[in-house]
Design an enzyme around this catalytic site. Structure first.
Site, PDB file in Angstrom:
ATOM      1  N   GLU A  58       0.818  -1.218   0.000  1.00  0.00           N
ATOM      2  CA  GLU A  58       0.000   0.000   0.000  1.00  0.00           C
ATOM      3  C   GLU A  58       0.849   1.264   0.000  1.00  0.00           C
ATOM      4  O   GLU A  58       0.469   2.275  -0.612  1.00  0.00           O
ATOM      5  CB  GLU A  58      -0.963   0.002   1.195  1.00  0.00           C
ATOM      6  CG  GLU A  58      -2.182  -0.901   1.039  1.00  0.00           C
ATOM      7  CD  GLU A  58      -1.895  -2.370   1.320  1.00  0.00           C
ATOM      8  OE1 GLU A  58      -0.745  -2.685   1.711  1.00  0.00           O
ATOM      9  OE2 GLU A  58      -2.793  -3.203   1.147  1.00  0.00           O
ATOM     10  N   GLN A  80      -7.854  -2.513  -0.962  1.00  0.00           N
ATOM     11  CA  GLN A  80      -8.773  -3.655  -0.926  1.00  0.00           C
ATOM     12  C   GLN A  80      -9.836  -3.441   0.164  1.00  0.00           C
ATOM     13  O   GLN A  80     -11.014  -3.728  -0.050  1.00  0.00           O
ATOM     14  CB  GLN A  80      -8.020  -4.959  -0.735  1.00  0.00           C
ATOM     15  CG  GLN A  80      -8.854  -6.162  -1.144  1.00  0.00           C
ATOM     16  CD  GLN A  80      -8.006  -7.337  -1.588  1.00  0.00           C
ATOM     17  OE1 GLN A  80      -7.439  -8.053  -0.781  1.00  0.00           O
ATOM     18  NE2 GLN A  80      -7.910  -7.543  -2.882  1.00  0.00           N
ATOM     19  N   PHE A  81      -9.420  -2.901   1.269  1.00  0.00           N
ATOM     20  CA  PHE A  81     -10.339  -2.429   2.311  1.00  0.00           C
ATOM     21  C   PHE A  81      -9.754  -1.107   2.808  1.00  0.00           C
ATOM     22  O   PHE A  81      -8.531  -0.960   2.873  1.00  0.00           O
ATOM     23  CB  PHE A  81     -10.408  -3.414   3.491  1.00  0.00           C
ATOM     24  CG  PHE A  81     -11.220  -4.644   3.213  1.00  0.00           C
ATOM     25  CD1 PHE A  81     -12.533  -4.751   3.660  1.00  0.00           C
ATOM     26  CD2 PHE A  81     -10.679  -5.697   2.494  1.00  0.00           C
ATOM     27  CE1 PHE A  81     -13.283  -5.889   3.405  1.00  0.00           C
ATOM     28  CE2 PHE A  81     -11.433  -6.835   2.233  1.00  0.00           C
ATOM     29  CZ  PHE A  81     -12.730  -6.950   2.687  1.00  0.00           C
ATOM     30  N   ALA A  82     -10.622  -0.186   3.190  1.00  0.00           N
ATOM     31  CA  ALA A  82     -10.147   1.095   3.724  1.00  0.00           C
ATOM     32  C   ALA A  82      -9.110   0.871   4.816  1.00  0.00           C
ATOM     33  O   ALA A  82      -8.091   1.567   4.883  1.00  0.00           O
ATOM     34  CB  ALA A  82     -11.318   1.886   4.301  1.00  0.00           C
ATOM     35  N   ASP A  83      -9.372  -0.138   5.648  1.00  0.00           N
ATOM     36  CA  ASP A  83      -8.514  -0.428   6.801  1.00  0.00           C
ATOM     37  C   ASP A  83      -7.041  -0.576   6.403  1.00  0.00           C
ATOM     38  O   ASP A  83      -6.159  -0.242   7.182  1.00  0.00           O
ATOM     39  CB  ASP A  83      -8.974  -1.719   7.468  1.00  0.00           C
ATOM     40  CG  ASP A  83     -10.478  -1.760   7.676  1.00  0.00           C
ATOM     41  OD1 ASP A  83     -10.912  -1.871   8.802  1.00  0.00           O
ATOM     42  OD2 ASP A  83     -11.229  -1.652   6.665  1.00  0.00           O
ATOM     43  N   HIS A 125     -11.775  -4.913   8.920  1.00  0.00           N
ATOM     44  CA  HIS A 125     -12.394  -4.851   7.596  1.00  0.00           C
ATOM     45  C   HIS A 125     -13.666  -4.010   7.656  1.00  0.00           C
ATOM     46  O   HIS A 125     -14.598  -4.242   6.905  1.00  0.00           O
ATOM     47  CB  HIS A 125     -12.748  -6.263   7.092  1.00  0.00           C
ATOM     48  CG  HIS A 125     -11.571  -7.122   6.761  1.00  0.00           C
ATOM     49  ND1 HIS A 125     -10.808  -7.745   7.707  1.00  0.00           N
ATOM     50  CD2 HIS A 125     -11.026  -7.467   5.563  1.00  0.00           C
ATOM     51  CE1 HIS A 125      -9.846  -8.461   7.116  1.00  0.00           C
ATOM     52  NE2 HIS A 125      -9.945  -8.305   5.812  1.00  0.00           N
TER      53      HIS A 125
HETATM   54  C1  LIG Z   1      -1.659  -4.848   4.261  1.00  0.00           C
HETATM   55  C2  LIG Z   1      -2.757  -5.658   3.674  1.00  0.00           C
HETATM   56  N1  LIG Z   1      -3.191  -5.397   2.426  1.00  0.00           N
HETATM   57  C3  LIG Z   1      -4.198  -6.105   1.873  1.00  0.00           C
HETATM   58  C4  LIG Z   1      -4.812  -7.115   2.568  1.00  0.00           C
HETATM   59  C5  LIG Z   1      -5.981  -7.905   1.940  1.00  0.00           C
HETATM   60  N2  LIG Z   1      -5.622  -9.321   1.772  1.00  0.00           N
HETATM   61  C6  LIG Z   1      -5.969 -10.278   2.651  1.00  0.00           C
HETATM   62  S1  LIG Z   1      -5.348 -11.775   2.253  1.00  0.00           S
HETATM   63  C7  LIG Z   1      -4.642 -11.172   0.824  1.00  0.00           C
HETATM   64  C8  LIG Z   1      -3.847 -12.074  -0.053  1.00  0.00           C
HETATM   65  C9  LIG Z   1      -2.723 -12.694   0.733  1.00  0.00           C
HETATM   66  O1  LIG Z   1      -1.921 -13.468  -0.080  1.00  0.00           O
HETATM   67  P1  LIG Z   1      -0.762 -14.343   0.518  1.00  0.00           P
HETATM   68  O2  LIG Z   1       0.082 -13.538   1.418  1.00  0.00           O
HETATM   69  O3  LIG Z   1      -0.091 -15.027  -0.592  1.00  0.00           O
HETATM   70  O4  LIG Z   1      -1.518 -15.405   1.469  1.00  0.00           O
HETATM   71  P2  LIG Z   1      -2.555 -16.527   0.998  1.00  0.00           P
HETATM   72  O5  LIG Z   1      -3.922 -15.928   1.078  1.00  0.00           O
HETATM   73  O6  LIG Z   1      -2.193 -16.947  -0.366  1.00  0.00           O
HETATM   74  O7  LIG Z   1      -2.384 -17.607   2.018  1.00  0.00           O
HETATM   75  C10 LIG Z   1      -4.890  -9.808   0.700  1.00  0.00           C
HETATM   76  C11 LIG Z   1      -4.413  -8.964  -0.399  1.00  0.00           C
HETATM   77  C12 LIG Z   1      -4.345  -7.347   3.875  1.00  0.00           C
HETATM   78  N3  LIG Z   1      -4.894  -8.289   4.657  1.00  0.00           N
HETATM   79  N4  LIG Z   1      -3.333  -6.620   4.401  1.00  0.00           N
END
Ligand SMILES: Cc1ncc(C[n+]2csc(CCOP(=O)(O)OP(=O)(O)O)c2C)c(N)n1
Ligand SMILES: Cc1ncc(C[n+]2csc(CCOP(=O)(O)OP(=O)(O)O)c2C)c(N)n1
Ligand SMILES: [Mg+2]
Ligand SMILES: [Mg+2]
Lengths: 321, 339, 339, 321
Positions: A58, A80-83, A125
Site C-alpha cells: 500500500e 482492498q479495504f479502507a482499513d 475490515h
Molecule cells: C496490508 C494488507 N493489504 C491487503 C490485505 C488484503 N488481503 C488479505 S489476504 C490477501 C492475499 C494474501 O496473499 P498471501 O500472502 O499469498 O496469502 P494466501 O492468502 O495466499 O495464504 C490480501 C491482499 C491485507 N490483509 N493486508
C-alpha cells in the site's frame, strides 16, 4: 434498469477510463479478477494496460500514484479495504496531500476506500477512515451515500486536480439500488437536503444517511418532521447548507459511523456552535459508534454503530429539550 | 566481451570527458556546501544543514551520466553534487537555504527539500524511502503513455533507509514492473549515529539484489572512475530493458549527520581507513595523473566554482523572504476548492 | 557430517513419530475446515472463511516440532493445522467461527482472528506482515529477561505478504538482533487472485535470505517428510543461535482465497501439476508405505478427528453469542481509564 | 537547580529504567548517542541492555514493542520526530491500540513523539499528530505543557497498562525550565486550571498553553481576567474541569497547534456545546494553525500557528460578543 451503488462505482470508472487516457486503476486483484468486491469487473478486459494488479504494497501503491500524477496521469488507487490504507497513510498525507503546496504541481489522484461496517467484518475490515485523512491539509474527502452520488462524485473525484479520498461504503455496495444514473449532478462539495422538516436537523453522510432517513420515517407518524442533510463531502464541509437548515429547525443531531473521538460529527458540531450559535434552540448533539474497535459478532456490531433506533432515541430527546 | 580492449579504449575516450565534467560538479557542490556550513555556523540559516562531503564522486557520477530533460533523478540529503550535475541551478539551492521567496518552494520548505519535477527531479519529502515509489510512478506513467523509450529513473538513498518498508515495497514493485529504476545506495557507514551493523546483517547491501531478481553492483564510492564506470554500466543495462539496478557505493560521510553534529561516534580508525579518503582529493589527483587536466586547470575549476557560489549566495541573500500577509495560503490546486 | 548415516537413522526413528503426530493434526484441520465450509455454505457463518486446504503438511510440520509452553507460534489465515499442532483447543476455533461468547475473543473478532499469547500464540490482526515484528518483540523480551534460552519464535505468512514493508522491516530487525525467528512462507502461488509473477521477480523467494544475512531453505510444501525435515533443520539452527531462518514451502492453495471464491484464475495445468498434489493424500500414502501406520490406523485417525470436530462444533453451536447489553464496552485495560 | 523540559523527560526515563527492569527504550540513535534531541543522554551508559538503537523501521519498532508488552515488558519507543510515526501508524492504531480489547492482554507501551513546530523545521519535522492517534479506541494521548508534567506524566505513561502516545513538544525542550521536579503530582487524566479568571476561558494544551498565558498577561492591563485550562491529556478529556471553568466565565476559546480540520479544538468545542450549552454566554471559538502544511520559513511559520497575539485578538473578539 436497476443499478447498484457498486455498479455505479464501476460505471464511473469505466467512463473515466474511456474518456481520458490518463486515467488508470491500480490495486490488488483489480485486473482480470475485477477486484475483491468486483468494483472493476470487466474493466481489465476493456483496458488491459490501464487496470493493473499491484503487489500487496500500500505504501508503494500510493507513491506510484503520486509519481504518475506528477507526469500528468490521473491514477485511481483501489485499497482492498479502507482499513489497509493505514499502511499507505504516510504516502497519502505526507506525499500526495502536500505535493501541490510544496511544488505547485497538482496531484490528481483518487484513492478508493471500501469503508465501513457490515455484519461479521470485524475490527480490520470495517473501518471508516475519513477523519484521519480529512485532518491533513490538501486532501478532499468524499463520502457518497447514494447510487447517484457514488457515480457522479467518483467522476468528479477523478477529474479534480487534488488528491481525493473516496470513501465508498461497503454496506451500500449491493443493497442500495437506483433506477438510473444521474444526468444532472450537484457538485461534490455541496451538501444536500435529502428530506425537509422543521423539528430538527440531522447532519450525516454515507451509510448513516439511511439510518437517519429510517428514523425520520418512523417519527413522522408522531407528527415530527425531521430535516436530513447529507454532507456528501466531509472535507471541505458545506457549512452554508448545514447552517441554513439549522436556521429553520433550531436543533441538530450529527451522526457518524466513525469512532467517537474527533471526526466529522465533532467538526460539524464545533463549527455549528461557533458559526451558528444563535440559531440553536437546544444543545447540539452527536451520535457515533462506541469507543472500541468494531466488533465481529453481528449482535455486537449492530449495537456498536448508530442505527435507526438509536438515532430516533436521540432525536426524541433532542426535540424534547 | 571478445574485444573488451577495444571497448575499454572507447570508454576511456569518453571517460576523461565525463570525469572532468563530474569533477566540476563535485567541486561546485563542495564549495557551495562549505559556504553554507559557514553561514549556518554564523547563525544565519534557520533549520538544518546536511552536506554530502565525501559522497560527491558517488553522487555526481550518477547524475552526470543521466540525460537532463529526459531521465528522472531523485536526490536525497547528501546529493548536492548530483543535483548540480543533473542541472539544478545553483541559485535554487542558495535560495532554498537562505529562505528567499524566489526559491522553488517559495519559503514553504527549506534546505534539501527542493526540486523540479517537471524537469525530472521530484522534490523529496523527509520520510526515508518514500521517494523511490514516486520515481517508479513517474517511469510507470511514461511507459503507459508510450514515452518511456530509453528513459531511466534514479533514486538516491542511504544505508539506513534500506531498513524502511518503503524501500522494500518500491524496489519490489519496480522489479515486478521491470522498470528502468536505478537505486543508488550511498553506504556511508552510518545512519545518523547508527553504524551499519545495527542496520542490517547481510555481508553486503548489494546481496539484496538477488532477492528482488534485479542486478546489483558494489563499488568504491570514493573512487571517481569506479563510480563513473559502475553507473555507466547500470544505466546502459536499465536503458536496454534489464529492469531495476542497485548500486551500492561504499564510502564514509566526512561530516556530521548535520552541521550541528560533530560525529564523535565515528572512530579514528574508520576516518583514516580507505573508506575515509576524500573522493575530491582522490579525483583531482587521478585527473592530473591521467593528464585529463593540468593542475592549473583543476585550480581554475575551483576558482570558477567559488565565483559561482559567491554570486548565487549574494543573490539569494539580497532577496526577501516570503511575506505571510500576501502569501497564498492554499493547499488545494483546484480553483473550486481554493479559498 | 562425518557420521551422517548414523544421524539419519536417529532422525528416522524420530521421523515416524513426528510424521504420524503431524498427520493427525493435518487430518483434524482438514476435517474441521471441511465442516466449517459446509456450515458457511449453509449460510450459518457470518463473515469470511479461509481454509488451509493443501497447506496442512507445511503448516503442521512447523508447529508440531515447536515446544508448547515454551516456543512462540504466530499463525496466519491458512494455519488451522499448525494451530492445532501447537495446541490450540479445537473448541477455540469452533467458538470463534460460530460467534460463541465463550470463544477466546468473546465474539469481538471472528474466524482466524484467535490466539492465546500467554501460551505463545499471538492473535493475528489482518494487516499482512504485521505479526512478524510482534514475534520479534516477544523473543526480544525473553532475551532481555534472560529467559530466551533455546526458545524459537515462528511467524507464518504467504507469498503475497512478502511484498509488505512490514515483512521487510521485521525480518531485517530480526537479523540485526539475531533473533531465533523462523519465517515460514507458504508460497501457494497466489495472493487472492494475484499470481506470484505480479508479486515478486526473484527466481525463488528464498533468494531473499542472503539479502538479510539469514539462512533460508526451499522445500516442497506438499511433501510431509520434506516439510518435517526442513523445519527440523531450521528449528535446530535457530535454537543453536544461528539467527533468523526463512523456510519457503512451495505448494498450491487447493481452495479459493476464501470459501466465497471459486478461484477461476487457477489454471487446470497448475491444478494438475506437482504443486497441486494434495499433501494429505500424499502423507497418508507415505505413512502406509513406510509402515509407520497401517491403513486401518490411518482410518482411525480420521474417525477420531470426525468425532472431535463434531463434538467441538456441537458444543460451540449450543452456546450463546455475546450480549451487547451486558458486554464490557471498554478498550482500556487500566482501571482508572475505564468507564 | 534548574531543569529543562527535555531534561525532565530524560530524568523520568532514567527513574523508570531504575525502578522497573521491564522498562526499556528502543529508537533510532537512542543508545550511545543519546538520541537526536539528547532525551536519552547517558541512559545507555547506565543501562546498556535496555537502551537500544533500532533500525529505521518505525512499523517494526512498534510491532516489537507490542510483542515485548505481551511478554510483560514496558517498552518506550522514541520516534525521532513525531512526523515519522506516520510510518508506524498501522501498528500503533491497529495492533497496539486494539490488543487489550481483542485479547484481554494489556499493552503497556509508551510512544514518545517529539512534536510540534519550531522555526525552520518545515512540513515534515513539525507535526502535531495527537488527533490521529486520539481518534482510535484504546489509546491514551498525553500532551504535557510544563517541565513538571513532562516528568510526572511520562512516569505515569510508562506505568499505565495501555498504550500511551506521549506528545512532547520540541519548542519547549530547551526553553522551558523549572526549579525542581515535582513531588506531588496531578493524575495525567485531570486537566489543570493554570490561571484563574472570569471574563473567558481558554482551553489548550502543550506549547499553546504558553501562548495563551502570554495573551492573558497582556490583557490583564486592560482589566481582563482570562482563565486558562491546560488539558494535559487530550484523550480522554477531563470535561468536568473544562465545564467547571466555563460555568464561571461563560465564554470559551479552544486553541490547538494542529491542523484545523477535526482535532482537539473541534472535539473540545463540540463537547462543550453538547454538554455545557447553557453555560455559554457567547458562541464558543476555536483557533488552530492554517490549513496548509507547516511552512519552513520562520516568518511563514509564525503566521501559520496561533501565537499570543492571535490568541489575544480572538479573546478580545470573544469578550466583546
Ligand atoms: C496490508 C494488507 N493489504 C491487503 C490485505 C488484503 N488481503 C488479505 S489476504 C490477501 C492475499 C494474501 O496473499 P498471501 O500472502 O499469498 O496469502 P494466501 O492468502 O495466499 O495464504 C490480501 C491482499 C491485507 N490483509 N493486508
Ligand atoms: C522514516 C524516517 N524515519 C526517521 C527519519 C529521521 N532520519 C533522517 S536522516 C536519518 C538517518 C539516515 O541515514 P542514511 O539512510 O544512512 O542516510 P545518511 O544520512 O547516512 O546519508 C534518520 C534516521 C526519517 N527521515 N525518516
Ligand atoms: Mg548512511
Ligand atoms: Mg499466497
Amino acid at each position: 434498469m436497476s443499478i447498484s451503488y457498486l455498479e455505479a462505482i464501476r460505471e464511473a470508472q469505466s467512463l473515466a477510463l474511456e474518456n481520458d487516457e490518463n486515467v488508470f486503476i491500480y490495486g490488488q486483484d483489480v485486473g482480470a479478477f475485477g477486484g475483491a468486491f468486483k468494483a472493476t469487473k470487466n474493466l481489465f478486459q476493456k483496458y488491459p494496460d490501464r487496470v493493473i494488479d499491484s503487489p500487496i504494497s500500500e505504501d508503494a501503491m500510493v507513491g506510484l500514484a503520486v509519481g504518475a500524477a506528477i507526469e500528468g496521469m490521473r491514477p485511481i488507487i483501489e485499497m482492498q479495504f479502507a482499513d489497509f490504507s493505514s499502511v499507505g497513510f504516510n504516502q497519502i498525507v505526507n506525499q500526495a496531500a502536500t505535493l501541490f503546496w510544496r511544488t505547485a504541481v497538482p496531484c490528481p489522484i483518487t484513492i478508493r476506500l471500501p469503508s465501513g461496517g457490515t455484519p461479521g467484518s470485524g475490527p480490520f475490515h470495517s473501518q471508516c477512515m475519513e477523519t484521519i485523512y480529512a485532518h491533513y491539509p490538501g486532501t478532499i474527502v468524499m463520502t457518497p451515500a447514494t447510487v447517484e452520488d457514488a457515480y457522479s462524485m467518483l467522476l468528479e473525484a477523478i477529474a479534480i486536480d487534488d488528491p481525493v479520498i473516496f470513501c465508498e461504503h461497503k454496506y451500500l455496495y449491493y443493497h442500495l439500488k437506483s433506477d438510473s444514473l444521474p444526468k444532472q449532478t450537484l457538485p461534490a462539495k455541496s451538501a444536500r437536503i435529502v428530506r425537509s422538516g422543521r423539528h430538527a436537523t440531522v447532519v450525516t453522510y454515507s451509510a448513516m444517511l439511511h439510518e437517519a432517513l429510517r428514523a425520520a420515517d418512523n417519527m413522522k407518524n408522531d407528527g415530527y418532521e425531521i430535516e436530513v442533510v447529507d454532507l456528501r463531502c466531509i472535507k471541505p464541509i458545506d457549512m452554508s447548507t448545514v447552517l441554513g437548515s439549522i436556521a429553520r429547525t433550531g436543533r441538530v443531531l450529527a451522526i457518524g459511523e466513525a469512532f467517537p473521538w474527533g471526526g466529522v460529527t465533532s467538526e460539524i458540531i464545533s463549527r455549528i456552535s461557533s458559526e451558528g450559535f444563535n440559531l440553536l434552540d437546544a444543545p447540539p448533539v452527536r451520535l457515533n459508534s462506541i469507543d472500541t474497535p468494531i466488533p465481529y459478532h453481528p449482535d455486537l456490531w449492530r449495537y456498536h454503530r448508530p442505527t435507526a433506533s438509536s438515532v430516533e432515541e436521540e432525536l426524541r430527546k433532542l426535540i424534547r429539550e | 566481451m571478445a574485444n573488451s580492449a577495444n571497448q575499454n579504449q572507447k570508454l576511456n575516450g569518453k571517460l576523461s570527458t565525463i570525469a572532468v565534467d563530474t569533477y566540476r560538479w563535485m567541486v561546485l557542490a563542495r564549495t557551495f556546501e562549505d559556504r553554507i556550513s559557514n553561514i549556518y555556523r554564523a547563525g544565519k540559516i534557520v533549520g538544518g544543514v546536511y552536506v554530502g562531503k565525501g559522497q560527491e564522486a558517488f553522487s555526481a557520477s550518477l547524475a552526470s551520466q543521466l540525460m537532463k530533460g529526459q531521465d528522472i533523478y531523485s536526490p536525497l540529503i547528501r546529493d548536492m553534487a548530483g543535483r548540480a550535475a543533473f542541472g539544478e541551478p545553483l541559485i535554487d539551492a542558495a535560495r532554498t537555504y537562505l529562505g528567499s521567496a524566489q526559491g522553488p518552494s517559495v519559503g514553504r520548505d527549506g534546505n534539501v527539500h527542493r526540486g523540479n519535477s517537471q524537469e525530472g527531479m521530484p522534490t523529496m519529502i523527509s520520510h526515508l524511502g518514500a521517494m523511490i515509489s514516486v520515481v517508479c510512478g513517474m517511469l510507470f506513467a511514461r511507459r503507459l503513455r508510450k514515452k518511456l523509450n530509453t528513459v531511466v529513473g534514479a533514486a538516491c538513498i542511504g544505508d539506513g533507509a534500506t531498513s524502511t518498508g518503503a524501500f522494500h515495497e518500491a524496489l519490489n514493485m519496480a522489479a515486478v514492473e521491470k522498470l528502468p529504476l536505478i537505486i543508488s545506495i550511498a553506504n556511508n557507514q552510518f545512519a545518523y549515529s547508527t553504524p551499519t551493523d545495527r542496520q542490517f546483517a547481510c555481508n553486503e547491501l548489494v546481496d539484496r539484489a538477488a532477492g528482488y531478481g534485479v542486478n546489483g553492483i558494489n563499488i568504491n564510492g570514493t573512487d571517481l572512475v569506479e563510480c563513473i564506470e559502475g553507473f555507466e554500466k547500470v544505466i546502459s543495462l536499465a536503458r536496454a530493458g534489464d529492469g531495476p539496478q542497485i548500486v551500492v557505493g561504499n564510502l564514509l560521510r566526512l561530516s556530521g549527520h548535520g552541521e550541528h553534529d560533530d560525529a564523535p561516534y565515528v572512530s579514528n580508525e574508520m576516518r583514516s581507513s580507505d573508506l575515509g579518503q576524500d573522493c575530491l582529493l582522490k579525483a583531482k589527483n587521478k585527473i592530473i595523473e591521467e593528464s585529463w587536466c593540468t593542475e592549473n586547470e583543476c585550480n581554475e575549476i575551483q576558482e570558477q566554482a567559488t565565483v559561482e557560489v559567491n554570486a548565487a549566495i549574494a543573490q539569494a541573500e539580497s532577496e526577501k523572504g516570503p511575506n505571510p500577509y500576501s502569501h497564498d495560503w492554499n493547499a488545494y490546486s483546484s480553483p473550486s476548492f481554493r479559498k
